[in-house]
Motif scaffolding. Structure first.
Motif: not given
Length: 319
Positions: A114-137
């Motif tokens: 889904a992120l690959k096909s996005m035209k705008r906001g890819k960097s924001f959503y990529r960071s938002a989806f990555y955040a749980p990997s930093l906090l979840g443990a």
């Protein structure tokens, strides 16, 4: 005069390197070892030495307070033949791995597509989806997760509104393990980023040629995306499987350190912690740790062996 009478030509002695070159080489090697010394010291003191000590302790009866007493293979025999909770921890861990790893990788791949096909906001959503990997443990997130899935928690109230009454997932043997697995699935950010990097390396010309030939998106995904992405998929599979076998914090937080209810979340590392630091059977816990190491090594070897039939590399035809 025959050829045998001709004296052999003496071998030409190799001239030693000039002293200046030797001193320069020694200085370069010395500088390399100086820069490597922190890593070498850390590997020896923090990894190799503790591993050697734990291997010795696995053959002893050690309670953290008295000197270790050599018992040979008794810890291993007791583990495999006299401890039913050990086998329940093995079963719970295998069930967790089978549930959590495929779901996490599937969600990570779906979000990456889904992120690959996005035209705008890819960097924001990529960071938002990555955040749980930093906090979840962290323990704090695991405790919040327990509250969300507890009796009267958010998930229980939402399901009750649509007529599904669970009474809280963490209190039900059939649901507690699923709640812990979902916490791992929620931390899909790291494999997602790796998938996204792999998707961006697939040549666009392949999709254009498939579109010209009339291939649907489903056919393109099966025939182009998955084969081209198989090395990245294999990397994520191995990495997440190894991490899943070592899960500890979510199970400890959700079950209160007991592995309940009914040992449904008694994961291997949680039982190892219980034997070593709660019951003070450090020799037994060391034996469990070495069995886990060998098991992870065996599973990894099987994955590498089976990868020959489904992992494809771009240059494999040239080898």
């Amino acid at each position: 005069m025959t050829t045998t009478d001709i004296p052999a030509k003496p071998a030409r002695a190799k001239s030693p390197a000039p002293p200046r070159q030797q001193r320069g080489r020694i200085r370069r090697e010395g500088a390399a070892w100086v820069f490597l010394s922190p890593w070498v010291l850390g590997a020896v003191v923090l990894t190799l030495l503790p591993m050697a000590v734990s291997l010795y302790l696995s053959f002893t009866d050690y309670d953290l307070f008295n000197a270790p007493r050599w018992v040979g293979l008794r810890n291993y025999v007791q583990m495999f033949t006299e401890d039913p909770r050990y086998w329940r921890s093995v079963g719970a861990t295998l069930m967790y791995v089978v549930i959590a790893v495929p779901l996490q990788l599937a969600l990570a791949l779906a979000v990456a597509l889904a992120l690959k096909s996005m035209k705008r906001g890819k960097s924001f959503y990529r960071s938002a989806f990555y955040a749980p990997s930093l906090l979840g443990a962290s323990m704090s997130i695991a405790l919040v997760w327990r509250a969300v899935f507890n009796d009267g928690g958010t998930v229980d109230n939402l399901l009750s509104d649509i007529g599904i009454h669970t009474g809280g997932w963490v209190n039900k043997p059939g649901w507690a393990l699923l709640a812990v697995a979902l916490l791992t699935v929620w931390q899909f950010g790291a494999p997602m980023v790796i998938f996204l990097a792999g998707l961006q390396q697939i040549p666009v010309e392949l999709y254009e040629a498939a579109s010209v030939d009339g291939a649907s998106r489903k056919r393109q995904f099966i025939s182009i995306t998955l084969p081209m992405l198989s090395p990245v998929l294999f990397f994520n599979l191995v990495l997440q499987t190894i991490q899943a076998f070592q899960v500890f914090t979510p199970a400890f937080a959700v079950s209160g350190g007991k592995g309940g209810p009914a040992d449904s979340t008694l994961f291997y590392t949680l039982y190892l912690y219980d034997r070593g630091f709660v019951a003070s059977h450090m020799g037994y816990a060391s034996a469990m740790a070495w069995v886990l190491l060998l098991a992870i090594g065996a599973v990894t070897a099987v994955l590498f062996r089976t990868s020959r039939s489904w992992v494809f590399y771009a240059n494999e035809g040239e080898r």
